[in-house]
Design a protein around this motif. Sequence first.
Motif, PDB file in Angstrom:
ATOM      1  N   LEU A 167       0.656  -1.309   0.109  1.00  0.00           N
ATOM      2  CA  LEU A 167       0.042   0.083  -0.145  1.00  0.00           C
ATOM      3  C   LEU A 167       0.869   1.394   0.095  1.00  0.00           C
ATOM      4  CD1 LEU A 167      -3.223  -0.653   2.279  1.00  0.00           C
ATOM      5  CD2 LEU A 167      -3.186   0.331  -0.013  1.00  0.00           C
ATOM      6  N   SER A 168       1.893   1.081   0.714  1.00  0.00           N
ATOM      7  CA  SER A 168       2.827   2.458   0.975  1.00  0.00           C
ATOM      8  C   SER A 168       4.142   1.783   1.279  1.00  0.00           C
ATOM      9  CB  SER A 168       2.257   3.312   2.018  1.00  0.00           C
ATOM     10  OG  SER A 168       2.068   2.811   2.941  1.00  0.00           O
ATOM     11  N   ASP A 201      -4.346  -2.275  -9.135  1.00  0.00           N
ATOM     12  CA  ASP A 201      -4.430  -0.845  -8.849  1.00  0.00           C
ATOM     13  C   ASP A 201      -4.419  -0.840  -7.149  1.00  0.00           C
ATOM     14  OD1 ASP A 201      -4.725   1.778  -8.223  1.00  0.00           O
ATOM     15  OD2 ASP A 201      -6.490   2.048  -9.676  1.00  0.00           O
ATOM     16  N   SER A 202      -3.288  -0.484  -6.777  1.00  0.00           N
ATOM     17  CA  SER A 202      -3.340  -0.525  -5.012  1.00  0.00           C
ATOM     18  C   SER A 202      -4.046   0.850  -4.581  1.00  0.00           C
ATOM     19  CB  SER A 202      -1.907  -0.759  -4.555  1.00  0.00           C
ATOM     20  OG  SER A 202      -0.978   0.413  -5.075  1.00  0.00           O
ATOM     21  N   GLU A 203      -3.987   1.674  -5.248  1.00  0.00           N
ATOM     22  CA  GLU A 203      -4.714   2.830  -5.002  1.00  0.00           C
ATOM     23  C   GLU A 203      -6.192   2.691  -4.668  1.00  0.00           C
ATOM     24  OE1 GLU A 203      -3.400   5.868  -7.284  1.00  0.00           O
ATOM     25  OE2 GLU A 203      -1.254   5.441  -7.498  1.00  0.00           O
ATOM     26  N   LYS A 204      -6.792   2.197  -5.821  1.00  0.00           N
ATOM     27  CA  LYS A 204      -8.325   1.944  -5.745  1.00  0.00           C
ATOM     28  C   LYS A 204      -8.276   0.361  -5.229  1.00  0.00           C
ATOM     29  CE  LYS A 204      -9.334   4.505  -9.757  1.00  0.00           C
ATOM     30  NZ  LYS A 204      -7.929   4.950 -10.625  1.00  0.00           N
ATOM     31  N   LYS A 224      -3.143   5.156 -14.017  1.00  0.00           N
ATOM     32  CA  LYS A 224      -4.524   4.403 -13.762  1.00  0.00           C
ATOM     33  C   LYS A 224      -5.763   4.952 -14.241  1.00  0.00           C
ATOM     34  CE  LYS A 224      -2.230   2.434 -10.266  1.00  0.00           C
ATOM     35  NZ  LYS A 224      -0.913   3.005 -10.415  1.00  0.00           N
TER      36      LYS A 224
END
Length: 328
Positions: free
Chosen positions: A169-170, A213-216, A261
């Motif tokens: 995630l980060s 897509d780890s952001e979404k 993305k």
Amino acid sequence: MALPPPDPQFVLRGTNAAIHTLHFSCGGQEPDVPILFSGSENGFVHVWNLKTHRVDAALDGHGRRSVYCVDTMGSKDRLLSQGRDQRICLWDLAEGRTSVTDSVFTENVGFCRCSLLKVAQGRWLMAMAAKALEEVQVLELPSKMSVCTLKPEVGAKLGMPMCLKLWQLSCGSQPLLLAGYEDGSVVLWNLSMRKALSQLVCHPEPVMSLDFDSEKAKGISGSSEKVLSIWSLNEQQNLQVYKTQKLVNAGISDIAIRPDKKILATAGWDHRIRIFGWKKMKPLAVLDFHTATVHCVSFSDHKNPGERLLAAGSKDHRISIWSIYTQT
């Protein structure tokens, strides 16, 4: 009326073999030349200069056995390639060198591409299909120390891992692994706990390719049938089917979500590249250039959005380079 799809910006020829994998390295500082790496069926990795559209180097490290994965580790001089000779080769291309500096013997006979994740300066995790049929092994690079082996529960019958995606995630958060299996399942693994957090049957056939897509917290997978499966990861880290996208023709070899993305591309057995909007899976374009199966698609990592490219490699020995939706 919809606009007709564009022609490729240019076409790279001269590998004399089917193209199985592509990877860009374009994000460097000026005067760095943008590079595209390709891996082909005859065992070569070609280093393409995207200014001259010619090969700068042809790397021969896999005993003429097909190369099906190429990636870079931090810079375009640190290259990784994986081939059907059951080896993952590490290269140092600085100052014009063309030699393998190290290698990992995978003992795996499949064609599951390894996955790399940078976890600290100069430290990487690499996930790869292991010798035992259903297992995934994770190593640390460059030390090649084993981090963990991920084994399905007894009786799970997932079959071979077909595609892998390491992510976090980060920076500093737990590395996780998404794996697509022969039975059509996608499994989310926690590396430190060495256990599966969630499993979702996405396809009736083996999962050929996936991206995430780890952001979404949303991913997509393709298989030999006429459907793309879009799935999401909830806060409890459970995988759920988000929606499915019907295709005109069956068979997806590869899927890539562009780094911003906004859009994604699929490589089709029907010789076509399809572009979708990632937010709503709206079909945007069908790129019809190749005369055989498209094996791989890759988006460039240009810093300037207007320079962004899409590359597709095919069984027809050609690599098509496209400039599409660069302003979105």
